[in-house]
Design a protein around this motif. Structure first.
Motif, short mmCIF file in Angstrom:
data_model
loop_
_atom_site.label_atom_id
_atom_site.label_comp_id
_atom_site.label_asym_id
_atom_site.label_seq_id
_atom_site.Cartn_x
_atom_site.Cartn_y
_atom_site.Cartn_z
N CYS A 30 19.41 -32.24 -29.98
CA CYS A 30 19.55 -33.60 -29.43
C CYS A 30 19.49 -34.64 -30.54
O CYS A 30 18.40 -34.95 -30.99
N PRO A 31 20.58 -35.14 -31.04
CA PRO A 31 21.95 -34.97 -30.58
C PRO A 31 22.66 -33.84 -31.33
O PRO A 31 22.43 -33.60 -32.50
N GLY A 89 26.11 -33.64 -31.75
CA GLY A 89 27.29 -34.06 -32.52
C GLY A 89 28.29 -32.92 -32.58
O GLY A 89 28.56 -32.23 -31.59
N ASP A 129 24.77 -34.86 -26.29
CA ASP A 129 25.26 -35.99 -27.10
C ASP A 129 26.13 -36.83 -26.18
O ASP A 129 26.87 -36.27 -25.34
N ILE A 185 29.82 -38.76 -36.24
CA ILE A 185 29.69 -37.49 -35.49
C ILE A 185 29.72 -36.39 -36.54
O ILE A 185 30.78 -35.93 -36.94
#
Ligand SMILES: C[S@@+](CC[C@H](N)C(=O)[O-])C[C@H]1O[C@@H](n2cnc3c(N)ncnc32)[C@H](O)[C@@H]1O
Length: 233
Positions: A43-44, A46, A65, A17
């Motif tokens: 997207c994403p 994190g 996410d 992440i």
């Protein structure tokens, strides 16, 4: 659950992440003011501060996410451990990176920590900007955002995400965008290029009627990662 970083290995372990900054996004996606004038989906997201910073300058940014299923406090705690894991990976693999953007490892660590703190504060204050969702399915109607940005999931984790997933994910991001999708980097977590996967994506997306090109960007952190994939609707 987080796995240990493998020194000099090819896999970082579980999805990290990570917490890239707005400035990194601007450089790696070659974002101009016109790109940030409308709505943008990260997207994403994190633990990136892109959405927080973009909102401050007036961009209608939203991040998705699967980790946003985790409460703000629990995720902030998890992200502190992730910052350590990311730093251990970068330290063990320092020769795979160009450090100019950050001025070295300590600068990189500071930048990621600042970005994670900005993200954590913004998510707590504005939870509606951070929605749980997992590719290849996004909970948005067609053309919901002007632009969709996708950093460090596809290609980065080509060791575990197959070509079918990549194609379904990019198609889904293109579906919810009005102008298109930008994807960076085009190398995996160990810095290896995947030209066959990129060619396959370009072929299938072009057959869908989308315009696709590989564009040079003025950013290189992982050595050799100087291009993004741009998909235009
Ligand atoms: C390396 S981080 C990138 C975060 C941010 N874009 C950045 O550059 O700092 C990868 C993210 O992908 C998320 N992820 C994993 N599987 C996913 C999926 N199927 N759909 C969307 N995101 C996913 C992880 O939760 C993780 O936060």
């Amino acid at each position: 659950m987080t796995g240990p970083a493998v020194a000099g290995g090819h896999s970082i372990g579980e999805y990290l992440i990570s917490a890239r900054s707005f400035e990194e996004y601007r450089a790696m996606f070659a974002l101009g003011d016109e790109d940030l004038a409308g709505s943008v989906l990260d997207c994403p997201g994190g633990a990136s501060s892109f959405t927080a910073s973009a909102r401050r300058r007036g961009t209608r940014a939203v991040a998705v996410d699967p980790v946003y299923l985790t409460s703000a406090d629990q995720l902030a705690e998890r992200v502190s451990a992730e910052l350590e894991r990311g730093h251990a990976w970068a330290t063990a693999n320092a020769e795979r990176y160009l450090w100019d953007f950050f001025g070295g490892l300590p600068g990189h660590q500071r930048s990621r920590a600042a970005s994670a703190a900005l993200f954590a504060g913004d998510r707590k204050a504005n939870p509606g900007r951070y929605l749980p969702a997992a590719l290849p399915h996004l909970p948005f109607a067609e053309r919901s955002f002007d632009l969709v940005l996708s950093s460090h999931l596809l290609l980065t984790y080509a060791d575990r995400l197959d070509a079918g997933f990549h194609l379904a994910a990019v198609r889904e991001m293109a579906r919810v965008s009005r102008t298109g999708v930008r994807l960076y980097p085009l190398v995996d977590q160990a810095g290896r290029p995947h030209p066959e996967l990129v060619e396959r994506l370009i072929g299938s997306l072009t057959a869908d009627g989308l315009r696709v090109r590989v564009r040079d960007v003025d950013y290189e952190f992982q050595r050799g990662a100087r291009t993004m994939l741009e998909v235009l609707r």
